[in-house]
Design an enzyme around this catalytic site. Sequence first.
Site, short mmCIF file in Angstrom:
data_model
loop_
_atom_site.label_atom_id
_atom_site.label_comp_id
_atom_site.label_asym_id
_atom_site.label_seq_id
_atom_site.Cartn_x
_atom_site.Cartn_y
_atom_site.Cartn_z
N SER A 183 0.82 -1.22 0.00
CA SER A 183 0.00 0.00 0.00
C SER A 183 0.85 1.28 0.00
O SER A 183 0.55 2.22 -0.75
CB SER A 183 -0.96 0.00 1.19
OG SER A 183 -1.87 -1.06 1.05
N LYS A 242 -9.80 -4.99 11.03
CA LYS A 242 -10.91 -4.54 10.18
C LYS A 242 -12.25 -4.55 10.93
O LYS A 242 -13.08 -3.66 10.74
CB LYS A 242 -11.01 -5.42 8.94
CG LYS A 242 -9.89 -5.18 7.94
CD LYS A 242 -10.07 -5.99 6.69
CE LYS A 242 -8.93 -5.74 5.73
NZ LYS A 242 -9.04 -6.49 4.49
N ASN A 273 -12.10 -1.27 5.92
CA ASN A 273 -10.66 -1.21 5.64
C ASN A 273 -10.18 0.21 5.37
O ASN A 273 -9.03 0.41 5.02
CB ASN A 273 -10.30 -2.12 4.46
CG ASN A 273 -10.82 -1.58 3.14
OD1 ASN A 273 -11.78 -0.80 3.12
ND2 ASN A 273 -10.20 -1.97 2.04
N GLY A 320 -12.66 -20.31 2.87
CA GLY A 320 -12.20 -19.51 4.01
C GLY A 320 -13.36 -18.78 4.66
O GLY A 320 -14.45 -18.67 4.07
N GLY A 345 -12.34 -15.96 6.91
CA GLY A 345 -11.66 -14.81 7.53
C GLY A 345 -12.10 -13.52 6.86
O GLY A 345 -13.17 -13.45 6.23
N GLY A 346 -11.25 -12.50 6.99
CA GLY A 346 -11.62 -11.16 6.53
C GLY A 346 -11.97 -11.09 5.05
O GLY A 346 -13.02 -10.54 4.67
N ARG A 360 -11.75 -24.34 6.85
CA ARG A 360 -11.03 -25.34 7.64
C ARG A 360 -11.73 -25.56 8.99
O ARG A 360 -11.88 -26.68 9.44
CB ARG A 360 -9.59 -24.84 7.87
CG ARG A 360 -8.75 -25.71 8.74
CD ARG A 360 -7.35 -25.19 8.79
NE ARG A 360 -7.26 -23.86 9.43
CZ ARG A 360 -6.13 -23.19 9.63
NH1 ARG A 360 -4.99 -23.71 9.22
NH2 ARG A 360 -6.13 -22.00 10.19
N TYR A 375 -2.16 -12.64 -3.83
CA TYR A 375 -1.52 -11.91 -4.94
C TYR A 375 -0.01 -12.10 -4.99
O TYR A 375 0.66 -11.57 -5.87
CB TYR A 375 -1.87 -10.42 -4.93
CG TYR A 375 -1.55 -9.69 -3.66
CD1 TYR A 375 -0.25 -9.34 -3.33
CD2 TYR A 375 -2.58 -9.32 -2.80
CE1 TYR A 375 0.03 -8.67 -2.16
CE2 TYR A 375 -2.31 -8.64 -1.62
CZ TYR A 375 -1.01 -8.32 -1.31
OH TYR A 375 -0.73 -7.65 -0.15
#
Length: 557
Positions: free
Chosen positions: A267, A329, A354, A399, A401-402, A423, A498
């Site tokens: 970022s 977040k 975010n 997943g 998560g976030g 999971r 990424y």
Amino acid sequence: MVRDVESALRDATAARAAGADLVEFRLDEFFSGEGQQDAQAPTGDTPEAKLILHLIAESPLPCIATCRPVGAEGGAYDGPDDARIALFERLGTAFGPGERAPRYLDVELSTLQRSRNIRQKIALAIEHPEQLRDVTTSLILSSHDFTGRPPDLDRRALAMRDEPTARVHKIAYRARSVRDNLELFDLIAQSERPMIALGMGEFGLMSRILAPKFGAFLTFASLRDSEATAPGQPTLAELLGTYRFRSIRQSTKVFGIVGYPVGHSMSPAVHNAGFDAISFDGVYVPIPVVGGSREHPAGGHESLKATLLELIEHPRLHLCGLSVTIPHKESLVRLALEQGWTIDDVSRRTGAANTLVVDHDSRGTIAGVRVANTDAPAILNALRTLTPDTRGARALVLGAGGVARAAAFALAQAGASVIIANRTPARAESLARDIRHALPGCDARAGDLLSLEASSVELVINGTPIGMSGSGTEGDSPLPTEFMASLPAHAIVFDTVYNPIETSMLKAARARGLRVLSGVTMFVLQAEAQFRLFTGRTPSAGLFERVVRERLAVRQP
Ligand code: NAP
């Protein structure tokens, strides 16, 4: 960092080429103090001292000469102190043929305080009546604490004020959190003399980058990553390139990424490049804020709250915007609700945000704080590059998560039928429940990858770190081979990972002829949306993607 005279000169030449104004020679790295007892040699005139005079005379940049003793202040010199002081005296009176004096001598406050005799000798070195040269040597009076904020910090600052020979004061200590930077900025503001105030370690980076904003005398940077003379020092290339140090001034608006860890975040590279491209008076810095621990899970929210409120309210920091990432977040939404800040619909519904924007009026007073989520729209916008509509699509999110949360919410809201496989199945069930609660009538449920019919899945989004560089699963795919083989030909496979750009999952999907999306697209779209919120401007087309790809190419083995 100096190991010998020749490499020191080579590095100083490279530092000048890279844009440095001044070079610090850490003489303690190679000065041993030997030969000082030689009765034939005048004080300080030893072979080693002559070599150092040669180094200073040949230096391509004005220099700071530092010879820090071993001990609490982080030096490497372990010879007799007399020899060190004699070296300072010799440097201070350098006027022989081919001799030049250093522009600055850095001497510790603790050294000066040791005796009246040392104080006199240093004073003479600085203001010797026989100085016959065009370069005046000035004293940087310094104080370091590598363990944390010294408990007697105020006393040290006052003691420095009482030393008339000091032209510049330097205080450096290991920052315990980013909040310590604010105290360092205040020290500069209160100082009557030019001041260097630096936070060491990862939490102090902000004090180094923002030094010109607060009028600090200088900041330090290393030539190479491994050669920092203090922990947390940026490289010259980072300081002058990524952070555009030369353009930072008092009016510069501050932005940053809050999370932990943030050291490898891309970022700062994209936002600073974006500011540069539109000549925006802003700088974007890493702001590490740790999360809660197992013993104290609420600690994450408490440290986020304390940090953000202090940063936002600091009268001269001029904090204008933040990206917020793992693990804060969800805390950001909670904080926004507690503080009565404006929250956008996506953040409110998903329970995660975010982005934070601080609005100021024309007098610079805070007019309001806004919180937004650019992750979920980025996921939908990435998908829109391949398919105009995801309504009714059967989507599998891996997943809980976030990122998976943002993806599942975005898809459910866009009318897709969402299955979440994780999971830890209980987290998938809890996420599906949250979505059904927030978006009544939507189709979202938890599922088990092994019992799913792959031929009915039209879209797969990986929201786990499987395949990510450094995760221990690089080269793995979260989708079993048979599952990939059975996806319908019109399916889209989207990996939010990424790094690497082309994960094993994407390679396998491409090999099957499926349409694919990489995490780079999502990263770029969420960052571009943040940039619009931060500046009101659209970043130059293709710039963020180019910066990300360049950075990732450097990181690939
Ligand atoms: P997170 O909140 O920690 O969630 C990670 C999820 O992955 C959890 O559901 C976790 O399962 C699961 N998981 C972790 N390790 C696993 C493993 N070895 N096997 C199976 N499942 C595993 O992380 P996040 O913020 O969502 O980020 C996830 C990934 O998204 C990151 O690794 C990153 O590569 C990518 N990401 C991309 C962008 C972008 O802009 N493109 C932005 C942020 C993140 P449990 O619930 O069982 O723990």
